[in-house]
Design a protein around this motif. Structure first.
Motif, mmCIF file in Angstrom:
data_model
loop_
_atom_site.group_PDB
_atom_site.id
_atom_site.type_symbol
_atom_site.label_atom_id
_atom_site.label_comp_id
_atom_site.label_asym_id
_atom_site.label_seq_id
_atom_site.Cartn_x
_atom_site.Cartn_y
_atom_site.Cartn_z
ATOM 1 N N THR A 138 -3.733 1.883 9.512
ATOM 2 C CA THR A 138 -3.750 2.018 8.106
ATOM 3 C C THR A 138 -3.487 0.767 7.981
ATOM 4 O OG1 THR A 138 -3.144 4.575 7.632
ATOM 5 C CG2 THR A 138 -2.898 3.384 5.268
ATOM 6 N N ILE A 179 1.089 -1.074 0.045
ATOM 7 C CA ILE A 179 0.112 0.077 -0.218
ATOM 8 C C ILE A 179 0.994 0.980 0.266
ATOM 9 C CG2 ILE A 179 -0.601 -0.413 2.401
ATOM 10 C CD1 ILE A 179 -3.118 0.971 2.228
ATOM 11 N N ALA A 183 -6.234 -1.059 5.760
ATOM 12 C CA ALA A 183 -5.783 -2.408 4.678
ATOM 13 C C ALA A 183 -5.820 -3.993 4.421
ATOM 14 C CB ALA A 183 -4.431 -1.704 4.124
ATOM 15 N N VAL A 234 -3.441 0.883 -4.065
ATOM 16 C CA VAL A 234 -2.577 -0.806 -3.895
ATOM 17 C C VAL A 234 -2.981 -2.017 -4.459
ATOM 18 C CG1 VAL A 234 -3.867 -2.065 -2.070
ATOM 19 C CG2 VAL A 234 -4.061 0.281 -1.815
ATOM 20 N N GLN A 260 -8.488 0.014 -3.169
ATOM 21 C CA GLN A 260 -7.709 1.229 -2.771
ATOM 22 C C GLN A 260 -8.856 2.309 -1.857
ATOM 23 O OE1 GLN A 260 -8.517 3.930 -5.405
ATOM 24 N NE2 GLN A 260 -6.991 5.472 -3.896
ATOM 25 N N VAL A 265 -10.460 1.384 1.491
ATOM 26 C CA VAL A 265 -9.336 2.133 2.106
ATOM 27 C C VAL A 265 -8.629 3.460 2.155
ATOM 28 C CG1 VAL A 265 -6.414 2.178 3.017
ATOM 29 C CG2 VAL A 265 -7.893 -0.084 2.012
#
Length: 253
Positions: free
Chosen positions: A108, A87, A112, A157, A140, A143
């Motif tokens: 984060t 990521i 993810a 991502v 993506q 998240v």
């Protein structure tokens, strides 16, 4: 005695300056707190703080690249796979990254990983293997939406690897081999069909032109003569001996 006083004063000044002066790099921002209260962002450059009253927390604004640990996932068609990803994200609002989450990097990463399991669980194995770009875009988007209140922008991502069970690998290999055999048989059958069509067309031409058969016989004889054969059996066209048979029958009469 005066020298000792000057020495103590010098030490105090050094301590105060070390507590008051901070340097913030171009790619950083400093979140300043005054007696526990957030008073704003400062930087980049040289920052002066009120010693023992203000403190500063630096936030890196560069893109952070982080591996998402491999996750055990079950697809919609009940296949267990291990999927890992990478990521790319960065801080776009340093104040939110400091005030609204304890550790924005860890938060984060966990978001993810959870999203990766959820998205893979809503996809089939063929989609996971053949349309990975759509899977990346979906992860993506989810998240990025979840981390937006923390001042985080997820730019990309990428699913790195999809690990399948050994039984599934063998089944897919057998399926691929069967597909290759099917295509080979289809191509061979199409070739036989086209060859049969050409032979049928040639037979029609020869049937309308008897002299073409004679030329074909001569070509075949020329081809056989070039080979090292001790015995050659060559069929004689009936058209060549028909006049002789007719003459013999007339003489007997």
């Amino acid at each position: 005695m005066s020298a000792l006083i000057y020495f103590v004063i010098a030490i105090v000044v050094v301590i105060l300056l070390s507590a008051a002066i901070r340097v913030v790099q171009e790619y950083e921002r400093g979140a300043v707190f005054r007696l526990g209260r957030f008073v704003g962002l400062r930087g980049p450059g040289l920052i002066f703080l009120i010693p023992f009253v203000e403190r500063m927390m630096k936030v890196d604004l560069r893109v952070i690249t982080m591996d998402v640990p491999a996750q055990e996932c079950i697809t919609m068609d009940n296949v267990t796979v291990r999927v890992d990803a990478v990521i790319y994200f960065r801080v776009v609002d340093a104040a939110d990254a400091v005030l609204k989450v304890l550790d924005y990097i860890k938060a984060t990463s966990l978001l993810a990983a959870t999203t990766l399991r959820n998205v893979v669980g809503q996809s089939e194995l063929d989609e996971l293997l053949a349309h990975r770009d759509k899977l990346n875009e979906k992860i993506q988007s989810v998240v990025d939406e979840g981390s937006n209140p923390w001042g985080i922008k997820v730019s990309m991502v990428e699913v790195k690897d999809v690990e399948l069970p050994d039984t599934m690998k063998r089944a897919m290999a057998a399926q691929a081999e069967a597909e290759r055999d099917r295509r080979a048989k289809v191509v061979h059958a199409e070739g036989e069909f086209q060859a049969a069509e050409k032979l049928a067309g040639a037979a029609k031409v020869i049937a309308t032109q008897p002299s073409a058969m004679q030329l074909r016989y001569l070509q075949t004889l020329s081809a056989i003569a070039t080979e090292r054969a001790s015995v050659i059996v060559f069929p004689l066209p009936m058209d060549l001996i028909t006049p002789f048979l007719s003459r013999g029958s007339s003489e007997k009469k």
